[in-house]
Motif scaffolding. Structure first.
Motif, short mmCIF file in Angstrom:
data_model
loop_
_atom_site.label_atom_id
_atom_site.label_comp_id
_atom_site.label_asym_id
_atom_site.label_seq_id
_atom_site.Cartn_x
_atom_site.Cartn_y
_atom_site.Cartn_z
N LYS A 6 0.82 -1.21 0.00
CA LYS A 6 0.00 0.00 0.00
C LYS A 6 0.86 1.27 0.00
N SER A 7 2.01 1.21 0.69
CA SER A 7 2.83 2.40 0.90
C SER A 7 3.86 2.64 -0.19
N MET A 8 4.21 1.61 -0.93
CA MET A 8 5.33 1.66 -1.87
C MET A 8 5.11 2.64 -3.02
N LYS A 9 6.13 3.46 -3.30
CA LYS A 9 6.09 4.32 -4.49
C LYS A 9 7.51 4.79 -4.79
N PRO A 10 7.79 5.11 -6.06
CA PRO A 10 9.12 5.62 -6.42
C PRO A 10 9.46 6.88 -5.64
N GLY A 11 10.75 7.03 -5.34
CA GLY A 11 11.22 8.20 -4.61
C GLY A 11 11.37 7.98 -3.13
N MET A 12 10.77 6.91 -2.62
CA MET A 12 10.97 6.57 -1.21
C MET A 12 12.31 5.87 -1.05
N TYR A 13 12.77 5.81 0.16
CA TYR A 13 14.01 5.09 0.46
C TYR A 13 13.68 3.69 0.97
N GLU A 14 14.62 2.78 0.77
CA GLU A 14 14.43 1.41 1.25
C GLU A 14 14.10 1.39 2.73
N ARG A 15 14.75 2.24 3.52
CA ARG A 15 14.53 2.27 4.96
C ARG A 15 13.10 2.69 5.31
N ASP A 16 12.44 3.42 4.41
CA ASP A 16 11.04 3.79 4.66
C ASP A 16 10.16 2.55 4.76
N MET A 17 10.47 1.53 3.98
CA MET A 17 9.69 0.30 4.01
C MET A 17 9.95 -0.47 5.31
N GLU A 18 11.19 -0.43 5.76
CA GLU A 18 11.50 -1.02 7.07
C GLU A 18 10.69 -0.33 8.17
N ASN A 19 10.60 0.99 8.08
CA ASN A 19 9.83 1.74 9.08
C ASN A 19 8.35 1.40 9.03
N VAL A 20 7.80 1.25 7.82
CA VAL A 20 6.39 0.88 7.68
C VAL A 20 6.13 -0.46 8.36
N PHE A 21 6.99 -1.41 8.10
CA PHE A 21 6.86 -2.76 8.66
C PHE A 21 6.89 -2.72 10.18
N ILE A 83 8.17 -7.14 -5.12
CA ILE A 83 7.11 -6.36 -5.76
C ILE A 83 7.73 -5.24 -6.60
N PRO A 84 6.99 -4.74 -7.59
CA PRO A 84 7.48 -3.62 -8.39
C PRO A 84 7.24 -2.29 -7.66
N VAL A 85 8.25 -1.45 -7.61
CA VAL A 85 8.14 -0.18 -6.89
C VAL A 85 6.99 0.67 -7.42
N ASN A 86 6.79 0.65 -8.73
CA ASN A 86 5.73 1.48 -9.32
C ASN A 86 4.39 0.74 -9.44
N GLY A 87 4.35 -0.49 -8.94
CA GLY A 87 3.10 -1.24 -8.96
C GLY A 87 2.85 -2.05 -10.21
N LYS A 88 3.78 -2.03 -11.17
CA LYS A 88 3.59 -2.73 -12.44
C LYS A 88 4.87 -3.44 -12.84
N PHE A 89 4.80 -4.76 -13.03
CA PHE A 89 5.96 -5.53 -13.46
C PHE A 89 6.25 -5.27 -14.94
N THR A 90 7.53 -5.16 -15.29
CA THR A 90 7.91 -5.19 -16.70
C THR A 90 7.80 -6.63 -17.19
N GLN A 91 7.89 -6.83 -18.49
CA GLN A 91 7.81 -8.18 -19.03
C GLN A 91 8.95 -9.05 -18.51
N LYS A 92 10.17 -8.52 -18.48
CA LYS A 92 11.31 -9.29 -17.95
C LYS A 92 11.09 -9.64 -16.49
N GLN A 93 10.63 -8.67 -15.70
CA GLN A 93 10.40 -8.92 -14.28
C GLN A 93 9.32 -9.99 -14.08
#
Length: 268
Positions: A6-21, A83-93
């Motif tokens: 729910k919280s993930m978006k480009p421009g955030m830092y990896e540590r922000d996700m640790e904080n959310v958790f 998960i994809p940061v922008n919410g959408k997987f590329t074909q390779k991903q």
């Protein structure tokens, strides 16, 4: 982990996700302790197995791999989502993710209490990975899967075992029940199933210069994935007397489920 999606978006830092958790678990369950250092790897950092610096700014188009668990009432959990940061997987991903998910689900489906040997599951996961990479052209068509497995080609892409016991510690100990043993799944075993595919520069370099390995590879195709990062999908699986149960069975796991959840449940 749903809160991360729910919280993930480009421009955030990896540590922000640790904080959310950590903040979510403290607020909801007053769980104060990690089971281990939080792993929050985006982009190329997702290919480092125990990455825990968590200081990179996440970019549009990155994959984000998070491996985090809590300690609660003396016991621990250990879960990984990619998960994809922008919410959408590329074909390779999507292609790489689907191979890893197949390995995860096929291994869990193959787990039979007192019948399945742990090491056989480990081997199965690596062969599924090799077959999937052959199907998308990174490994040359027509190459024998058993031969490639015996040559150790799997180490280039999945340089770890299928998982480990979980309990009082995140890498718990047990009676002859590890993915390196020939022991059988037993009633009461709590074990992770965590296949992965990683594109690690020094492992790619090694494979491309090893005559025993490079003969299996489409090097030009492999080079397209340099800097891709990695995908790991980890479930905690409890073995009963007559069946097994994944504690993550209700998480969005397919690429379609993840994309739909992230699209429909984003925080502003």
């Amino acid at each position: 982990h749903l809160e991360l999606m729910k919280s993930m978006k480009p421009g955030m830092y990896e540590r922000d996700m640790e904080n959310v958790f950590c903040q979510y678990l403290r607020n909801k369950y007053y769980t104060r302790f990690w089971a281990y250092n939080c792993i929050c790897g985006s982009g190329p950092n997702s290919a480092t197995l125990h990455y825990d610096v968590n200081n990179r700014k996440m970019k549009d188009g990155d994959l984000f791999l998070t491996d985090m668990g809590i300690r609660f009432l003396g016991y621990v959990s250990d879960i990984t989502i990619t998960i994809p940061v922008n919410g959408k997987f590329t074909q390779k991903q999507k292609e790489i993710y689907d191979i890893v998910l197949k390995a995860n689900r096929d291994c869990i489906a193959s787990m039979k209490p007192n019948i399945t040997r742990i090491q056989d599951l480990n081997v199965l996961s690596k062969k599924i990975i090799l077959q999937g990479l052959q199907d998308i052209g990174i490994i040359k068509a027509g190459m024998n899967i058993d031969e490639m497995y015996n040559a150790g080609l799997w180490r280039t892409f999945m340089p770890h075992s299928l998982g480990h016991l979980v309990g009082l510690d995140v890498h718990d100990v047990g009676r002859n029940v590890t993915y390196k043993s020939m022991g059988y799944l037993e009633d009461g075993t709590f074990i992770t199933v965590e296949p992965g595919i990683y594109f690690i520069d020094f492992m790619m370099d090694k494979a491309e210069t090893d005559l025993n390995l490079v003969k299996y590879l489409n090097v030009e195709k492999l080079e397209e994935y340099r800097g891709f990062g990695g995908v790991r999908i980890e479930d905690d699986v409890l073995v009963y007397e007559d069946h097994v149960e994944s504690l993550q069975k209700d998480l969005p796991r397919t690429t379609e489920e993840i994309e739909q959840f992230m699209a429909n449940n984003k925080y502003n």
